[in-house]
Motif scaffolding. Structure first.
Motif, short mmCIF file in Angstrom:
data_model
loop_
_atom_site.label_atom_id
_atom_site.label_comp_id
_atom_site.label_asym_id
_atom_site.label_seq_id
_atom_site.Cartn_x
_atom_site.Cartn_y
_atom_site.Cartn_z
N VAL A 107 3.72 -5.94 -8.67
CA VAL A 107 3.17 -7.25 -9.01
C VAL A 107 3.76 -8.26 -8.04
N VAL A 108 2.89 -8.91 -7.28
CA VAL A 108 3.32 -9.80 -6.21
C VAL A 108 2.60 -11.13 -6.34
N GLU A 109 3.36 -12.20 -6.13
CA GLU A 109 2.75 -13.52 -6.07
C GLU A 109 3.38 -14.30 -4.93
N ALA A 110 2.54 -14.81 -4.03
CA ALA A 110 3.02 -15.58 -2.88
C ALA A 110 4.14 -14.84 -2.14
N ASP A 111 3.91 -13.57 -1.82
CA ASP A 111 4.88 -12.76 -1.08
C ASP A 111 6.14 -12.40 -1.86
N ARG A 112 6.25 -12.82 -3.11
CA ARG A 112 7.43 -12.49 -3.91
C ARG A 112 7.13 -11.34 -4.86
N LEU A 113 7.97 -10.35 -4.85
CA LEU A 113 7.82 -9.23 -5.76
C LEU A 113 8.32 -9.63 -7.15
N LEU A 114 7.44 -9.57 -8.14
CA LEU A 114 7.80 -9.99 -9.50
C LEU A 114 8.11 -8.82 -10.42
N GLY A 115 7.53 -7.66 -10.12
CA GLY A 115 7.76 -6.53 -11.00
C GLY A 115 7.07 -5.27 -10.53
N VAL A 116 7.36 -4.20 -11.24
CA VAL A 116 6.78 -2.89 -10.98
C VAL A 116 6.15 -2.44 -12.28
N LEU A 117 4.93 -1.94 -12.19
CA LEU A 117 4.26 -1.42 -13.39
C LEU A 117 3.94 0.05 -13.19
N THR A 118 4.21 0.83 -14.23
CA THR A 118 3.80 2.23 -14.25
C THR A 118 2.83 2.41 -15.41
N LYS A 119 2.22 3.56 -15.49
CA LYS A 119 1.25 3.82 -16.57
C LYS A 119 1.90 3.62 -17.94
N ILE A 120 3.14 4.07 -18.10
CA ILE A 120 3.77 3.98 -19.42
C ILE A 120 4.00 2.52 -19.82
#
Length: 131
Positions: A107-120
């Motif tokens: 999850v990225v906004e304006a070149d900043r990484l905000l999070g990681v999402l997996t299926k779970i």
């Protein structure tokens, strides 16, 4: 309400903070971080703090099997790009189809990484909203 189904809501629901590794990390560093935090994907950030890829458990496993004892090596050759990027405003329904092609979503906004999402993460979020 329509806003309930965005990536931002899933991130808010997720308990962990974002764990990353710098591009200067070693294979040993990555293993330590992943074990310590119980995660299976580790986003890697460049010198400017921007994501430049991801290292997954399978990458580490393959590397260790093929390169005996190379724990001090740089992570750079393990970094892969088998991920997709979305924004916090991306609808959950869209993310579901993205998982057909990528094993993890950043999850990225304006070149900043905000999070990681997996299926779970998505499964957990949807299940908790139906409980």
């Amino acid at each position: 309400d329509d806003t309930e189904g965005t990536v931002a809501h899933v991130l808010k629901h997720k308990p962990h903070r974002l764990i990353t590794a710098p591009i200067t990390a070693t294979v040993r560093d990555a293993i330590t971080i992943m074990k310590e935090h119980g995660i299976s994907q580790l986003p890697v950030l460049d010198e400017n703090g921007r994501h430049c890829g991801i290292v997954a458990e399978i990458d580490l496993l393959n590397y260790l099997v093929q390169h005996e004892g190379a724990l001090g090596e740089s992570l750079t050759e393990l970094i892969e790009s088998d991920y997709a990027t979305v924004t916090p405003y991306t609808r959950i329904q869209l993310v579901r189809s993205i998982f057909n092609d990528a094993k993890v979503v950043l999850v990225v906004e304006a070149d900043r990484l905000l999070g990681v999402l997996t299926k779970i993460d998505i499964i957990d979020y949807l299940a908790s909203h139906r409980a």
